[in-house]
Write an enzyme that holds these catalytic residues in place. Structure first.
Site, PDB file in Angstrom:
ATOM      1  N   ASP A 115      53.989 -40.547  28.432  1.00 12.48           N
ATOM      2  CA  ASP A 115      55.165 -41.416  28.409  1.00 12.48           C
ATOM      3  C   ASP A 115      56.285 -40.933  27.498  1.00 12.48           C
ATOM      4  O   ASP A 115      57.347 -41.544  27.461  1.00 12.48           O
ATOM      5  CB  ASP A 115      54.750 -42.837  28.015  1.00 12.48           C
ATOM      6  CG  ASP A 115      54.091 -43.547  29.170  1.00 12.48           C
ATOM      7  OD1 ASP A 115      54.441 -43.197  30.313  1.00 12.48           O
ATOM      8  OD2 ASP A 115      53.249 -44.418  28.946  1.00 12.48           O
ATOM      9  N   HIS A 172      46.897 -40.631  21.788  1.00 12.40           N
ATOM     10  CA  HIS A 172      46.175 -41.020  22.985  1.00 12.40           C
ATOM     11  C   HIS A 172      44.730 -41.266  22.637  1.00 12.40           C
ATOM     12  O   HIS A 172      44.176 -40.574  21.789  1.00 12.40           O
ATOM     13  CB  HIS A 172      46.273 -39.930  24.068  1.00 12.40           C
ATOM     14  CG  HIS A 172      45.979 -40.469  25.422  1.00 12.40           C
ATOM     15  ND1 HIS A 172      44.705 -40.603  25.903  1.00 12.40           N
ATOM     16  CD2 HIS A 172      46.805 -40.950  26.375  1.00 12.40           C
ATOM     17  CE1 HIS A 172      44.765 -41.135  27.108  1.00 12.40           C
ATOM     18  NE2 HIS A 172      46.012 -41.363  27.421  1.00 12.40           N
TER      19      HIS A 172
HETATM   20  N1  CMC Z   1      52.318 -43.402  15.514  1.00 18.45           N
HETATM   21  C1  CMC Z   1      51.822 -43.409  14.266  1.00 18.45           C
HETATM   22  N2  CMC Z   1      50.512 -43.441  13.983  1.00 18.45           N
HETATM   23  C2  CMC Z   1      49.656 -43.448  15.008  1.00 18.45           C
HETATM   24  C3  CMC Z   1      50.106 -43.437  16.345  1.00 18.45           C
HETATM   25  C4  CMC Z   1      51.492 -43.403  16.577  1.00 18.45           C
HETATM   26  N3  CMC Z   1      51.967 -43.394  17.823  1.00 18.45           N
HETATM   27  N4  CMC Z   1      49.031 -43.466  17.170  1.00 18.45           N
HETATM   28  C5  CMC Z   1      47.954 -43.509  16.384  1.00 18.45           C
HETATM   29  N5  CMC Z   1      48.329 -43.496  15.069  1.00 18.45           N
HETATM   30  C6  CMC Z   1      47.433 -43.473  13.895  1.00 18.45           C
HETATM   31  C7  CMC Z   1      46.828 -44.833  13.643  1.00 18.45           C
HETATM   32  O1  CMC Z   1      47.615 -45.580  12.766  1.00 18.45           O
HETATM   33  C8  CMC Z   1      45.494 -44.442  13.055  1.00 18.45           C
HETATM   34  O2  CMC Z   1      45.697 -44.054  11.717  1.00 18.45           O
HETATM   35  P1  CMC Z   1      44.552 -44.318  10.609  1.00 18.45           P
HETATM   36  O3  CMC Z   1      43.364 -43.526  11.057  1.00 18.45           O
HETATM   37  O4  CMC Z   1      45.153 -43.838   9.322  1.00 18.45           O
HETATM   38  O5  CMC Z   1      44.322 -45.807  10.626  1.00 18.45           O
HETATM   39  C9  CMC Z   1      45.090 -43.188  13.852  1.00 18.45           C
HETATM   40  O6  CMC Z   1      46.343 -42.602  14.234  1.00 18.45           O
HETATM   41  C10 CMC Z   1      44.237 -43.460  15.083  1.00 18.45           C
HETATM   42  O7  CMC Z   1      44.929 -44.413  15.877  1.00 18.45           O
HETATM   43  P2  CMC Z   1      44.227 -45.541  16.725  1.00 18.45           P
HETATM   44  O8  CMC Z   1      45.168 -46.658  16.948  1.00 18.45           O
HETATM   45  O9  CMC Z   1      42.889 -45.870  16.117  1.00 18.45           O
HETATM   46  O10 CMC Z   1      43.943 -44.766  18.060  1.00 18.45           O
HETATM   47  P3  CMC Z   1      43.640 -45.423  19.451  1.00 18.45           P
HETATM   48  O11 CMC Z   1      42.859 -44.454  20.225  1.00 18.45           O
HETATM   49  O12 CMC Z   1      43.043 -46.796  19.257  1.00 18.45           O
HETATM   50  O13 CMC Z   1      45.090 -45.676  20.082  1.00 18.45           O
HETATM   51  C11 CMC Z   1      47.108 -45.335  21.262  1.00 18.45           C
HETATM   52  C12 CMC Z   1      45.675 -44.841  21.038  1.00 18.45           C
HETATM   53  C13 CMC Z   1      47.682 -44.610  22.489  1.00 18.45           C
HETATM   54  C14 CMC Z   1      47.090 -46.841  21.599  1.00 18.45           C
HETATM   55  C15 CMC Z   1      47.946 -45.055  20.001  1.00 18.45           C
HETATM   56  O14 CMC Z   1      47.986 -43.670  19.741  1.00 18.45           O
HETATM   57  C16 CMC Z   1      49.368 -45.612  20.103  1.00 18.45           C
HETATM   58  O15 CMC Z   1      49.586 -46.784  19.765  1.00 18.45           O
HETATM   59  N6  CMC Z   1      50.378 -44.799  20.570  1.00 18.45           N
HETATM   60  C17 CMC Z   1      51.712 -45.292  20.779  1.00 18.45           C
HETATM   61  C18 CMC Z   1      51.800 -46.051  22.106  1.00 18.45           C
HETATM   62  C19 CMC Z   1      51.776 -45.107  23.298  1.00 18.45           C
HETATM   63  O16 CMC Z   1      52.477 -44.111  23.357  1.00 18.45           O
HETATM   64  N7  CMC Z   1      50.971 -45.483  24.334  1.00 18.45           N
HETATM   65  C20 CMC Z   1      50.893 -44.747  25.596  1.00 18.45           C
HETATM   66  C21 CMC Z   1      49.557 -44.094  25.806  1.00 18.45           C
HETATM   67  S1  CMC Z   1      49.612 -42.901  27.153  1.00 18.45           S
HETATM   68  C22 CMC Z   1      49.972 -43.820  28.551  1.00 18.45           C
HETATM   69  C23 CMC Z   1      48.830 -44.614  29.017  1.00 18.45           C
HETATM   70  O17 CMC Z   1      47.908 -44.035  29.623  1.00 18.45           O
HETATM   71  O18 CMC Z   1      48.825 -45.819  28.790  1.00 18.45           O
END
Ligand code: CMC
Length: 428
Positions: free
Chosen positions: A364, A307
Site C-alpha cells: 500500500d 507487514h
Molecule cells: N510504523 C512504526 N512502527 C511500526 C510500524 C509502522 N508502520 N509497524 C510496526 N511497527 C513497530 C511496532 O510498534 C512494534 O514495535 P515494538 O516491537 O517496539 O513494540 C513492531 O514494529 C512490531 O509491530 P506489530 O504491530 O507487532 O506488528 P504486526 O505484525 O502486529 O503489525 C502491521 C503489522 C501491518 C499491522 C503494522 O506493521 C502496521 O500497523 N503498519 C502500518 C499499517 C499498514 O501499512 N498496513 C497495511 C499492511 S499491507 C496491506 C494489507 O495486506 O492489508
C-alpha cells in the site's frame, strides 16, 4: 509414518502430529491437545497460528516470495491479466483459450444490477464512506438472489453466484462513487474488458464520451492482480470464518469488505496518501515524521510500512514502486508526494528502528500514488483493493466449503470475575 512432536507439561508428555506442507512448512496439529491434556494454545492476533491448510497462495515472508497456485507474482503481474488470475485462483489452473472466453463472457453478461439498486443507493447520504456502501450493496445481493443463501446449492448454482459477484462488483463500486458525487450512473458495457468497463462506469459523463486510456486500464489491471490474494490475512480469514457457519458467498464477501476497511489492513492505502499529504503540507520534513513514528507515546505509525508476514521485503511493493514510476511518466503526471514517499522510504530503510523491526514498504505504500495518477479519488482506494481481492475471497470461500471445514470457533483464556451472587439494585 507421520512425524509427531512431544509437548511436556505438568510432568506429563503429550504427542501431537506434525503436518508438512508442499513447500516443507512444518506445523504442529494441536487439535487433540485439549482432549488429551485440557490445555489450549493462546496466540493473540493469530501471529503463529495456522487456521487451515490451503492450496491457493504460497507466501514466504522471510524470502519475499508470493505465488498464486504456484505461479510467481512477478510473472503473473507482467504476463497475465486480472481475469485470467481470477480464474486461476478460483478454479486452480490457468484457463485454456476456450475456458477464458466463456469466463469473460459470463462476467460480461452479468454486470447489470436490478434497477432497485438505484433506490437503495439513494438512501445513503453522500458523506457515506464508499466501503460501507459497497459492503451493504454486496449483502443486498442475498435479497435479489435468495437461492444464493443455500449452502448446499449445486456446483452450478455456486458458480452462478461467483459469476454474479465478480461481474457486479465493478458496477457497485462505480455506482457508489457516482452516487457520492451526485452524478448520473453509467450502466456496464458488455463489449469492454473488466478494467475498461469499470473505468468507463466511474468516469463517463453525459455529453462527453469517456475514452479509456490503455495505460490507465493496464495499470489498474496490474494493481488488481497484485491484490488478488494473500492467503490467511484479516479479511480473508473473516471471509472463511463467516462462510464456516454455512454463510453464503455474498454475506462472507461482505464481511471481508468490512474487515478490509480498517487502516491497518486495506484502509492503509488511503491512510498513506493522507499521511504523505500531511507531510507535504507540513513542509516535507521526513525526519520529523519518522521520529513521530518511532515515539512510543505517539500513536502515529508510518502507514504503508511493516507487514505481519513479510520480514524482508514485500514483492508486491517492489513491482508497484516500479509501476508507479512508469505510470506517472506515461501519463505525464508529476506528483510531489511520490518524491516524499521515496525520501521516507530511503530514510526508513537506513534507520535502526525500522531495520531492527524488519519494517519495509508494503503493497500500500505506492499503490495510492498510482490510483491518484489514474484519477481515482482517495476514499475509493480501499474499494479498489476490495475489487482486486474479490477473486481471492471467492477462491478461499469455495475451498473452505469444498473441504467441508468445521465452523470457526476459537477458544479463550477467561480473565474476568469468578462466580459472585447477583446484587439487587438497592444494594449496589
Ligand atoms: N510504523 C512504526 N512502527 C511500526 C510500524 C509502522 N508502520 N509497524 C510496526 N511497527 C513497530 C511496532 O510498534 C512494534 O514495535 P515494538 O516491537 O517496539 O513494540 C513492531 O514494529 C512490531 O509491530 P506489530 O504491530 O507487532 O506488528 P504486526 O505484525 O502486529 O503489525 C502491521 C503489522 C501491518 C499491522 C503494522 O506493521 C502496521 O500497523 N503498519 C502500518 C499499517 C499498514 O501499512 N498496513 C497495511 C499492511 S499491507 C496491506 C494489507 O495486506 O492489508
Amino acid at each position: 509414518m507421520s512425524e509427531k512432536a512431544k509437548i511436556s507439561y505438568g510432568g506429563k508428555e503429550y504427542e501431537v502430529p506434525v503436518v508438512v506442507g508442499t513447500e516443507n512448512e512444518h506445523a504442529l496439529d494441536i487439535s487433540s491437545l485439549r482432549s488429551q491434556s485440557g490445555l489450549i494454545t493462546l496466540d493473540y492476533g493469530y501471529k503463529n497460528t495456522g487456521s487451515t491448510s490451503s492450496a491457493i497462495t504460497y507466501l514466504d515472508g522471510e524470502n519475499g516470495i508470493l505465488r498464486y497456485r504456484g505461479y510467481p507474482i512477478e510473472q503473473l503481474a507482467e504476463k497475465s491479466s486480472f481475469i485470467e488470475v481470477a480464474y486461476l485462483l478460483i478454479y486452480g489452473e490457468l484457463p485454456t483459450q476456450l475456458e477464458l472466453q466463456k469466463f469473460e463472457g459470463d462476467i460480461r453478461n452479468n454486470g447489470m444490477v436490478h434497477e432497485d439498486y438505484k433506490r437503495i443507493l439513494s438512501g445513503f447520504p453522500s458523506r457515506s464512506h464508499p466501503m460501507g456502501v459497497l459492503s451493504s450493496l454486496v449483502t443486498s445481493l442475498t435479497a435479489f438472489f435468495p437461492q444464493s443463501l443455500d449452502p448446499n446449492r449445486s456446483p452450478e448454482g455456486v458458480n452462478l453466484s461467483i459469476m454474479r459477484i465478480l461481474a457486479k462488483m465493478p458496477t457497485f463500486a462505480a455506482w457508489t462513487y457516482k452516487h457520492k458525487i451526485g452524478h448520473p450512473l453509467n450502466y456496464p458495457s458488455p463489449h469492454m474488458d473488466y478494467c475498461s468497463n469499470y473505468l468507463h462506469m466511474m468516469f463517463n459523463q453525459p455529453g462527453t464520451e469517456y475514452e479509456v486510456d490503455p495505460v490507465v486500464s493496464n495499470a489498474l489491471d496490474k494493481l488488481l492482480i497484485l491484490h488478488a490474494d494473500h492467503e490467511q490475512n484479516c479479511s480473508t480469514s473473516t471471509v472463511r470464518i463467516t462462510g464456516s457457519s454455512m454463510g453464503s458467498l455474498y454475506t462472507s464477501v461482505s464481511a471481508g469488505i468490512n474487515a478490509l476497511w480498517g487502516p491497518l489492513h486495506g484502509g492503509a492505502n488511503m491512510a498513506v496518501i493522507e499521511m504523505l499529504e500531511n507531510i507535504r503540507e507540513d513542509g516535507g520534513d521526513t525526519k520529523k515524521w519518522m521520529d513521530k513514528a518511532k515515539d512510543k507515546d505517539d500513536p502515529f505509525r508510518l502507514m504503508g510500512f511493516g507487514h505481519r508476514v513479510y520480514k524482508n521485503f514485500d514483492p508486491r511493493a517492489r513491482i508497484i514502486k516500479k509501476a508507479a514510476d512508469d505510470v506517472l511518466i506515461k501519463l505525464g503526471v508529476s506528483d510531489p508526494i511520490l518524491d516524499i514517499a521515496k525520501g521516507l522510504e530511503e530514510v526508513a530503510l537506513n534507520d535502526e528502528y525500522f531495520v531492527e523491526r524488519k519494517l519495509y514498504p508494503n503493497v500500500d505504500f505506492y499503490s495510492g500514488i498510482i490510483y491518484r495518477a489514474l484519477g481515482i479519488p482517495v476514499d475509493m482506494f480501499t474499494v479498489m483493493f476490495a475489487l482486486g481481492r474479490l477473486p481471492g475471497w471467492i477462491a478461499q470461500w469455495k475451498e473452505m466449503r469444498e473441504n467441508k471445514e468445521p465452523i470457526g470457533r476459537p477458544r479463550q483464556v477467561y480473565t474476568g470475575y469468578n462466580e459472585r451472587p447477583y446484587k439487587p439494585l438497592n444494594e449496589r
